[in-house]
Structures are given as C-alpha cells and as structure tokens.
Design a protein around this motif. Structure first.
Motif, PDB file in Angstrom:
ATOM      1  N   ARG A 154      53.599   3.623  -5.696  1.00  0.00           N
ATOM      2  CA  ARG A 154      52.325   3.514  -6.413  1.00  0.00           C
ATOM      3  C   ARG A 154      51.154   3.547  -5.432  1.00  0.00           C
ATOM      4  NH1 ARG A 154      53.128  -0.281 -11.585  1.00  0.00           N
ATOM      5  NH2 ARG A 154      55.064   0.639 -12.286  1.00  0.00           N
ATOM      6  N   LEU A 155      51.285   2.818  -4.357  1.00  0.00           N
ATOM      7  CA  LEU A 155      50.224   2.817  -3.358  1.00  0.00           C
ATOM      8  C   LEU A 155      50.171   4.153  -2.628  1.00  0.00           C
ATOM      9  CD1 LEU A 155      47.964   1.081  -2.225  1.00  0.00           C
ATOM     10  CD2 LEU A 155      49.560   0.268  -0.495  1.00  0.00           C
ATOM     11  N   ALA A 156      51.321   4.757  -2.373  1.00  0.00           N
ATOM     12  CA  ALA A 156      51.360   6.069  -1.720  1.00  0.00           C
ATOM     13  C   ALA A 156      50.634   7.112  -2.570  1.00  0.00           C
ATOM     14  CB  ALA A 156      52.802   6.500  -1.459  1.00  0.00           C
ATOM     15  N   ALA A 157      50.894   7.104  -3.867  1.00  0.00           N
ATOM     16  CA  ALA A 157      50.222   8.060  -4.767  1.00  0.00           C
ATOM     17  C   ALA A 157      48.713   7.820  -4.776  1.00  0.00           C
ATOM     18  CB  ALA A 157      50.791   7.944  -6.180  1.00  0.00           C
ATOM     19  N   ALA A 158      48.303   6.562  -4.864  1.00  0.00           N
ATOM     20  CA  ALA A 158      46.874   6.247  -4.875  1.00  0.00           C
ATOM     21  C   ALA A 158      46.221   6.659  -3.557  1.00  0.00           C
ATOM     22  CB  ALA A 158      46.660   4.756  -5.146  1.00  0.00           C
ATOM     23  N   ALA A 159      46.890   6.416  -2.437  1.00  0.00           N
ATOM     24  CA  ALA A 159      46.333   6.794  -1.130  1.00  0.00           C
ATOM     25  C   ALA A 159      46.177   8.311  -1.020  1.00  0.00           C
ATOM     26  CB  ALA A 159      47.217   6.263  -0.004  1.00  0.00           C
ATOM     27  N   LEU A 160      47.143   9.063  -1.541  1.00  0.00           N
ATOM     28  CA  LEU A 160      47.019  10.531  -1.520  1.00  0.00           C
ATOM     29  C   LEU A 160      45.865  11.001  -2.396  1.00  0.00           C
ATOM     30  CD1 LEU A 160      50.772  11.559  -1.545  1.00  0.00           C
ATOM     31  CD2 LEU A 160      49.115  11.985   0.296  1.00  0.00           C
ATOM     32  N   LEU A 161      45.656  10.345  -3.518  1.00  0.00           N
ATOM     33  CA  LEU A 161      44.525  10.720  -4.376  1.00  0.00           C
ATOM     34  C   LEU A 161      43.199  10.368  -3.709  1.00  0.00           C
ATOM     35  CD1 LEU A 161      45.972   9.764  -7.874  1.00  0.00           C
ATOM     36  CD2 LEU A 161      45.681  12.063  -6.901  1.00  0.00           C
ATOM     37  N   VAL A 162      43.156   9.256  -2.998  1.00  0.00           N
ATOM     38  CA  VAL A 162      41.953   8.904  -2.230  1.00  0.00           C
ATOM     39  C   VAL A 162      41.716   9.967  -1.160  1.00  0.00           C
ATOM     40  CG1 VAL A 162      41.040   7.261  -0.528  1.00  0.00           C
ATOM     41  CG2 VAL A 162      42.037   6.418  -2.661  1.00  0.00           C
ATOM     42  N   HIS A 163      42.759  10.356  -0.463  1.00  0.00           N
ATOM     43  CA  HIS A 163      42.634  11.395   0.567  1.00  0.00           C
ATOM     44  C   HIS A 163      42.103  12.691  -0.040  1.00  0.00           C
ATOM     45  CE1 HIS A 163      43.556  13.377   4.373  1.00  0.00           C
ATOM     46  NE2 HIS A 163      43.986  14.390   3.649  1.00  0.00           N
ATOM     47  N   LEU A 164      42.618  13.046  -1.189  1.00  0.00           N
ATOM     48  CA  LEU A 164      42.183  14.263  -1.869  1.00  0.00           C
ATOM     49  C   LEU A 164      40.716  14.175  -2.280  1.00  0.00           C
ATOM     50  CD1 LEU A 164      42.972  17.018  -3.030  1.00  0.00           C
ATOM     51  CD2 LEU A 164      43.652  15.826  -5.126  1.00  0.00           C
ATOM     52  N   MET A 165      40.300  13.017  -2.791  1.00  0.00           N
ATOM     53  CA  MET A 165      38.900  12.850  -3.191  1.00  0.00           C
ATOM     54  C   MET A 165      37.963  13.029  -2.007  1.00  0.00           C
ATOM     55  SD  MET A 165      38.803   9.750  -6.003  1.00  0.00           S
ATOM     56  CE  MET A 165      39.020   8.500  -4.766  1.00  0.00           C
ATOM     57  N   ASP A 166      38.407  12.644  -0.832  1.00  0.00           N
ATOM     58  CA  ASP A 166      37.567  12.711   0.358  1.00  0.00           C
ATOM     59  C   ASP A 166      37.718  14.012   1.142  1.00  0.00           C
ATOM     60  OD1 ASP A 166      36.663  10.172  -0.241  1.00  0.00           O
ATOM     61  OD2 ASP A 166      38.021   9.175   1.154  1.00  0.00           O
ATOM     62  N   ALA A 167      38.635  14.874   0.740  1.00  0.00           N
ATOM     63  CA  ALA A 167      38.954  16.078   1.517  1.00  0.00           C
ATOM     64  C   ALA A 167      37.754  16.987   1.728  1.00  0.00           C
ATOM     65  CB  ALA A 167      40.082  16.862   0.845  1.00  0.00           C
ATOM     66  N   ASP A 168      36.911  17.105   0.715  1.00  0.00           N
ATOM     67  CA  ASP A 168      35.752  17.997   0.841  1.00  0.00           C
ATOM     68  C   ASP A 168      34.537  17.301   1.440  1.00  0.00           C
ATOM     69  OD1 ASP A 168      34.997  16.408  -1.291  1.00  0.00           O
ATOM     70  OD2 ASP A 168      34.753  18.052  -2.709  1.00  0.00           O
ATOM     71  N   GLY A 169      34.715  16.052   1.858  1.00  0.00           N
ATOM     72  CA  GLY A 169      33.633  15.326   2.497  1.00  0.00           C
ATOM     73  C   GLY A 169      32.684  14.635   1.531  1.00  0.00           C
ATOM     74  N   VAL A 170      32.930  14.793   0.233  1.00  0.00           N
ATOM     75  CA  VAL A 170      32.057  14.193  -0.770  1.00  0.00           C
ATOM     76  C   VAL A 170      32.917  13.523  -1.829  1.00  0.00           C
ATOM     77  CG1 VAL A 170      30.274  14.628  -2.500  1.00  0.00           C
ATOM     78  CG2 VAL A 170      30.353  16.019  -0.428  1.00  0.00           C
ATOM     79  N   ARG A 171      32.768  12.208  -1.952  1.00  0.00           N
ATOM     80  CA  ARG A 171      33.476  11.497  -3.017  1.00  0.00           C
ATOM     81  C   ARG A 171      32.488  11.264  -4.149  1.00  0.00           C
ATOM     82  NH1 ARG A 171      36.738   5.923  -2.348  1.00  0.00           N
ATOM     83  NH2 ARG A 171      37.567   7.052  -0.562  1.00  0.00           N
ATOM     84  N   LEU A 172      32.695  11.979  -5.229  1.00  0.00           N
ATOM     85  CA  LEU A 172      31.787  11.904  -6.367  1.00  0.00           C
ATOM     86  C   LEU A 172      32.125  10.714  -7.257  1.00  0.00           C
ATOM     87  CD1 LEU A 172      31.686  15.683  -7.319  1.00  0.00           C
ATOM     88  CD2 LEU A 172      30.009  14.390  -5.996  1.00  0.00           C
ATOM     89  N   ASP A 173      31.106  10.224  -7.959  1.00  0.00           N
ATOM     90  CA  ASP A 173      31.313   9.109  -8.881  1.00  0.00           C
ATOM     91  C   ASP A 173      32.366   9.440  -9.933  1.00  0.00           C
ATOM     92  OD1 ASP A 173      29.506   7.508  -7.561  1.00  0.00           O
ATOM     93  OD2 ASP A 173      27.831   7.983  -8.903  1.00  0.00           O
ATOM     94  N   VAL A 174      32.363  10.690 -10.426  1.00  0.00           N
ATOM     95  CA  VAL A 174      33.329  11.076 -11.454  1.00  0.00           C
ATOM     96  C   VAL A 174      34.755  10.946 -10.935  1.00  0.00           C
ATOM     97  CG1 VAL A 174      33.288  13.566 -10.955  1.00  0.00           C
ATOM     98  CG2 VAL A 174      33.865  12.778 -13.236  1.00  0.00           C
ATOM     99  N   GLU A 175      34.981  11.256  -9.677  1.00  0.00           N
ATOM    100  CA  GLU A 175      36.307  11.121  -9.083  1.00  0.00           C
ATOM    101  C   GLU A 175      36.696   9.652  -8.953  1.00  0.00           C
ATOM    102  OE1 GLU A 175      36.407  15.028  -6.182  1.00  0.00           O
ATOM    103  OE2 GLU A 175      35.248  13.273  -5.548  1.00  0.00           O
ATOM    104  N   ARG A 176      35.761   8.843  -8.467  1.00  0.00           N
ATOM    105  CA  ARG A 176      36.002   7.397  -8.318  1.00  0.00           C
ATOM    106  C   ARG A 176      36.304   6.754  -9.663  1.00  0.00           C
ATOM    107  NH1 ARG A 176      31.981   6.539  -3.863  1.00  0.00           N
ATOM    108  NH2 ARG A 176      30.607   7.472  -5.362  1.00  0.00           N
TER     109      ARG A 176
END
Length: 157
Positions: free
Chosen positions: A28-50
């Motif tokens: 569960r934590l591994a999946a969440a960490a990968l999604l966090v990594h993906l949200m940050d991949a483009d250098g911009v974490r948008l509110d909609v993603e969060r």
C-alpha cells in the motif's frame, strides 16, 4: 478514475495503512509512493493530483485527517529517500498478481491524464514502472489508451 483507484487500493494486500509502520514490504505504501513520484515527475504537483490521491487514500484505506496526512507524509518520505523505483516496484511485484499489476499501470495512466496533459517525463515513469513490475508493452499501451481514449495512435513518446 477515482473509483478505479479506490477499488484497487481496497483490494491491495497488506496491513491497514494507518498501522503500517514498516514500509519496506508494504504494498500500500509502495503504491502510494509511486503515485507521489509520478505526480512530481513533471516538476509540478497540481492541486487536482493531490486531491485525487488524498480522496483515494481516504476512501480506499479509510484514512482521514491526521492519519491521512501521516500516511501521505510517509509515502512522500519513502519516495524522497529511495534511490530508485525498484524499492517500490519489487514490493508490488511480490504482492500483486499479473492482472493487479496491469491495473496499477492503468491507474498510473489515469493519474497522468488527470491534469489533461502528458509530459514525456510522466510517460517515462509509467514505462519504467511497467517494465519493473513485469507489465508488457502491449498491456501498457492498452492501459494508456483506456485512460485516454483520444490517444488513438498507440504510440509512445
């Protein structure tokens, strides 16, 4: 997208997220960490993603308030402290069957397209995660097209 992510999280094996203190083998934590990594991949974490991640964790894991914030913080810390994606993908590969791994790639694509934009960096992250968890190119592309039906080319960046 959100209902699919929530359903996936609810079926994920492992201890309840609020009680999972040892993240080394927690899918569960591994999946969440990968999604966090993906949200940050483009250098911009948008509110909609969060917001989508927080709502999915609330509905999928039953986390709210302080527990939700602590879990997201643990996922962010785990992602930040990791040397590579293997720390998380190896956990998912051990705990998820083939169909669940394909479904996770589909969820990653849905997260990518949540903001209406696809960056080459996000595309690369999904490709690398898929390779590491054993999802083949055909399934990765099929999940991409399912997440974004307008992507009729079937080509990758």
């Amino acid at each position: 997208m959100l209902d699919r992510l929530i359903s996936f999280l609810q079926r994920m094996p492992g201890p309840p997220a609020a009680r999972s203190e040892h993240h080394e083998d927690d899918p569960r934590l591994a999946a969440a960490a990968l999604l966090v990594h993906l949200m940050d991949a483009d250098g911009v974490r948008l509110d909609v993603e969060r917001e989508k991640l927080a709502e999915a964790l609330t509905r999928g894991y039953g986390l709210e308030g302080r527990d939700l914030q602590k879990f997201i913080a643990r996922a962010e810390t785990a992602e930040r402290e990791s040397v590579d994606l293997y720390a998380f993908t190896s956990v998912l590969k051990r705990h998820l069957d083939e169909q669940a791994r394909i479904e996770f790639i589909g969820i990653m694509w849905e997260m990518v397209f949540a903001d209406g934009d696809l960056s080459e960096l996000e595309d690369n992250v999904v490709w690398r995660v898929a390779e590491l968890i054993g999802v083949d190119r055909r399934d990765r592309i099929a999940m991409r097209q399912r997440a974004n039906p307008d992507d009729s080319t079937g080509t990758e960046h």
